[in-house]
Design an enzyme around this catalytic site. Sequence first.
Site, PDB file in Angstrom:
ATOM      1  N   HIS A  97       0.796  -1.345  -0.051  1.00 31.89           N
ATOM      2  CA  HIS A  97      -0.066  -0.043   0.056  1.00 31.89           C
ATOM      3  C   HIS A  97       1.046   1.486  -0.056  1.00 31.89           C
ATOM      4  O   HIS A  97       2.050   1.189   0.411  1.00 31.89           O
ATOM      5  CB  HIS A  97      -0.898   0.040   1.150  1.00 31.89           C
ATOM      6  CG  HIS A  97      -0.092   0.166   2.625  1.00 31.89           C
ATOM      7  ND1 HIS A  97       0.186   1.424   2.952  1.00 31.89           N
ATOM      8  CD2 HIS A  97       0.337  -0.776   3.468  1.00 31.89           C
ATOM      9  CE1 HIS A  97       0.894   1.043   4.213  1.00 31.89           C
ATOM     10  NE2 HIS A  97       0.810   0.056   4.521  1.00 31.89           N
ATOM     11  N   HIS A 156       0.782  -5.390   2.767  1.00 37.45           N
ATOM     12  CA  HIS A 156       1.728  -4.429   3.817  1.00 37.45           C
ATOM     13  C   HIS A 156       3.131  -4.897   3.886  1.00 37.45           C
ATOM     14  O   HIS A 156       3.414  -6.198   3.412  1.00 37.45           O
ATOM     15  CB  HIS A 156       1.112  -4.473   5.273  1.00 37.45           C
ATOM     16  CG  HIS A 156      -0.139  -4.154   5.317  1.00 37.45           C
ATOM     17  ND1 HIS A 156      -0.865  -2.910   5.660  1.00 37.45           N
ATOM     18  CD2 HIS A 156      -1.513  -4.979   5.128  1.00 37.45           C
ATOM     19  CE1 HIS A 156      -2.164  -2.909   5.492  1.00 37.45           C
ATOM     20  NE2 HIS A 156      -2.570  -4.104   5.339  1.00 37.45           N
ATOM     21  N   GLU A 197      -0.945  -5.982   8.462  1.00 37.36           N
ATOM     22  CA  GLU A 197       0.465  -5.803   8.779  1.00 37.36           C
ATOM     23  C   GLU A 197       0.794  -6.539   9.899  1.00 37.36           C
ATOM     24  O   GLU A 197       0.050  -7.342  10.743  1.00 37.36           O
ATOM     25  CB  GLU A 197       0.417  -4.331   8.838  1.00 37.36           C
ATOM     26  CG  GLU A 197       1.881  -3.899   9.256  1.00 37.36           C
ATOM     27  CD  GLU A 197       3.012  -4.260   8.266  1.00 37.36           C
ATOM     28  OE1 GLU A 197       3.583  -3.489   7.762  1.00 37.36           O
ATOM     29  OE2 GLU A 197       3.572  -5.293   8.545  1.00 37.36           O
ATOM     30  N   ARG A 208      -5.769   1.154   4.568  1.00 36.65           N
ATOM     31  CA  ARG A 208      -4.824   1.471   3.578  1.00 36.65           C
ATOM     32  C   ARG A 208      -4.412   0.420   2.319  1.00 36.65           C
ATOM     33  O   ARG A 208      -4.263   0.914   1.229  1.00 36.65           O
ATOM     34  CB  ARG A 208      -3.434   1.957   4.274  1.00 36.65           C
ATOM     35  CG  ARG A 208      -2.839   0.734   5.200  1.00 36.65           C
ATOM     36  CD  ARG A 208      -1.984   1.297   6.320  1.00 36.65           C
ATOM     37  NE  ARG A 208      -1.241   0.284   6.742  1.00 36.65           N
ATOM     38  CZ  ARG A 208      -1.508  -0.227   8.138  1.00 36.65           C
ATOM     39  NH1 ARG A 208      -2.840   0.328   8.540  1.00 36.65           N
ATOM     40  NH2 ARG A 208      -0.781  -1.097   8.574  1.00 36.65           N
TER      41      ARG A 208
END
Length: 232
Positions: free
Chosen positions: A8, A181, A86, A59
């Site tokens: 992202h 991520h 993440e 995100r």
Amino acid sequence: MKLTIVRHGQSVFNQSNTFTGWEDADLTEQGIAEAIEAGKRIQRHGLHFDIAFTSVLTRAIKTLYYILEETNQLWIPVEKSWRLNERHYGALQRLNKAETAEKYGQEQVHQWRRSFDVMPPLLKDDDKRQAKKERRYQLLDQKAIPSGENLKMTLERVTPYWMDTIAPQIKQGKHVIIAAHGNSIRALVKHLENLSDEDIVNVEIPTGVPLIYELNEKLEPTNKYFLENEQG
Ligand SMILES: O=C1c2ccccc2C(=O)c2c1cc(NS(=O)(=O)c1ccccc1O)c(O)c2O
């Protein structure tokens, strides 16, 4: 078979050098521009997708949707999973660089920075940052929800998702894009390239630049390249 992976674009927490982890930070204007540029490069490269995978964090989801919009593929199925989230940074989440160094000392930060299996400080159960309280994770087995992860734990919850959910789709001949991520992509890269624990700690994934793997029928990479900015 080509597999596309995109980290992202810049988030509001990246901008302030703040640990984000499972905090649901949005993309900044720059992050949106990175996602749209990634879409343009994918479009220019003539890549098309049959299915997309992303995390349950805004995100990454928005990065994926900007790319799908740019490539007129908003119609394809999208699967979202916490397993592509993440790494969970525990009680470091929402701390910036200065606060972390002040609270834990440079020495501790230095040790954490390049470690594979050292845990960050964990979130207490009553901490307002606890993911267990979010409706987003309500249907999950509460024991699966971390209060902090070392890199090893992140790898161990991403890899089964690749094996059980993503890889079978590729084997069925589907063209896949994954928007995720830094550390969840490290898990995929480590598995695909069979890297060691030491190697993966030093692998940095650039934001917003599409990473393309060409895979053989055993899903082993035969080629790997980034869609860099074409001059002119
Ligand atoms: O403290 C950590 C850390 C702590 C616990 C688990 C993992 C990490 C970690 O992976 C890490 C860290 C610091 C920095 N750099 S930094 O010290 O400049 C820094 C600190 C705080 C916030 C953002 C920063 O950029 C990194 O690049 C990292 O990859």
